[in-house]
Design an enzyme around this catalytic site. Structure first.
Site, PDB file in Angstrom:
ATOM      1  N   SER A  49       5.051  91.057   3.559  1.00 28.77           N
ATOM      2  CA  SER A  49       5.555  91.277   4.918  1.00 28.77           C
ATOM      3  C   SER A  49       6.107  90.035   5.598  1.00 28.77           C
ATOM      4  O   SER A  49       6.907  90.134   6.510  1.00 28.77           O
ATOM      5  CB  SER A  49       4.477  91.903   5.800  1.00 28.77           C
ATOM      6  OG  SER A  49       3.494  90.960   6.132  1.00 28.77           O
ATOM      7  N   LYS A  93       1.478  87.978  11.179  1.00 28.25           N
ATOM      8  CA  LYS A  93       2.756  88.456  11.724  1.00 28.25           C
ATOM      9  C   LYS A  93       3.314  87.412  12.682  1.00 28.25           C
ATOM     10  O   LYS A  93       2.622  86.511  13.133  1.00 28.25           O
ATOM     11  CB  LYS A  93       2.582  89.784  12.483  1.00 28.25           C
ATOM     12  CG  LYS A  93       1.972  90.902  11.668  1.00 28.25           C
ATOM     13  CD  LYS A  93       2.878  91.364  10.562  1.00 28.25           C
ATOM     14  CE  LYS A  93       2.181  92.423   9.718  1.00 28.25           C
ATOM     15  NZ  LYS A  93       2.850  92.658   8.474  1.00 28.25           N
TER      16      LYS A  93
END
Length: 162
Positions: A49, A93
């Site tokens: 990710s 993130k």
């Protein structure tokens, strides 16, 4: 009688040395716990990710654990977050928006070809992975409460890959 007294003195001296060293070790372990929980900690992060910023096979990053406590996490910072979908999992993130910011999510297959716009609510941040095609992030689970942020990445260790 004298030898018994001498042995007792030696035993007391040895016991005192052992107790002193055990206390030093206990203090050191307490310091490590406090430093890891409240100051700074190494963390192994992996997965697709955050490509290309972080390696899919795994990177060791140093995370500082002060900024998020004083509200000093900004747009563009890479953060460790407790996953809203699985509280036993930590995810890495990038903060894309803070409370009050408007976020536009363009048709990327998650909701079909529909574009949506959100205003990040108070006490929340919008997080996304750098690799939008393989990231479960705020586009899936919405804004993340500020309390789920556990640290801000400030250093990526280079040179541990084989």
């Amino acid at each position: 009688m004298l030898s018994q007294k001498l042995r007792l003195q030696q035993w007391r001296s040895t016991a005192k040395n052992v107790a002193d060293r055990a206390l030093i070790v206990a203090k050191f372990l307490c310091f490590l716990h406090i430093a890891d929980t409240y100051l700074c900690a190494p963390t192994l992060v992996h997965g697709p990710s955050m490509l290309p910023t972080l390696n899919m096979r795994g990177d060791v990053v140093l995370t500082e654990r002060v900024s998020h406590r004083i509200g000093n996490v900004g747009v563009g910072d890479v953060v460790l977050v407790v996953s809203p979908e699985n509280p036993r999992k930590m995810i890495t993130k990038r903060v894309k928006a803070r409370e009050g910011d408007r976020v536009s999510v363009f048709g990327d297959g998650i909701w079909g070809d529909v574009s949506r716009s959100f205003v990040v609510p108070k006490g929340h941040v919008w997080v996304q992975g750098d690799n939008p095609y393989q990231s479960r992030d705020s586009r899936i689970f919405g804004p993340v409460p500020y309390g789920l942020i556990k640290g801000r990445v400030f250093l990526r260790e280079l040179g541990i890959h084989t």
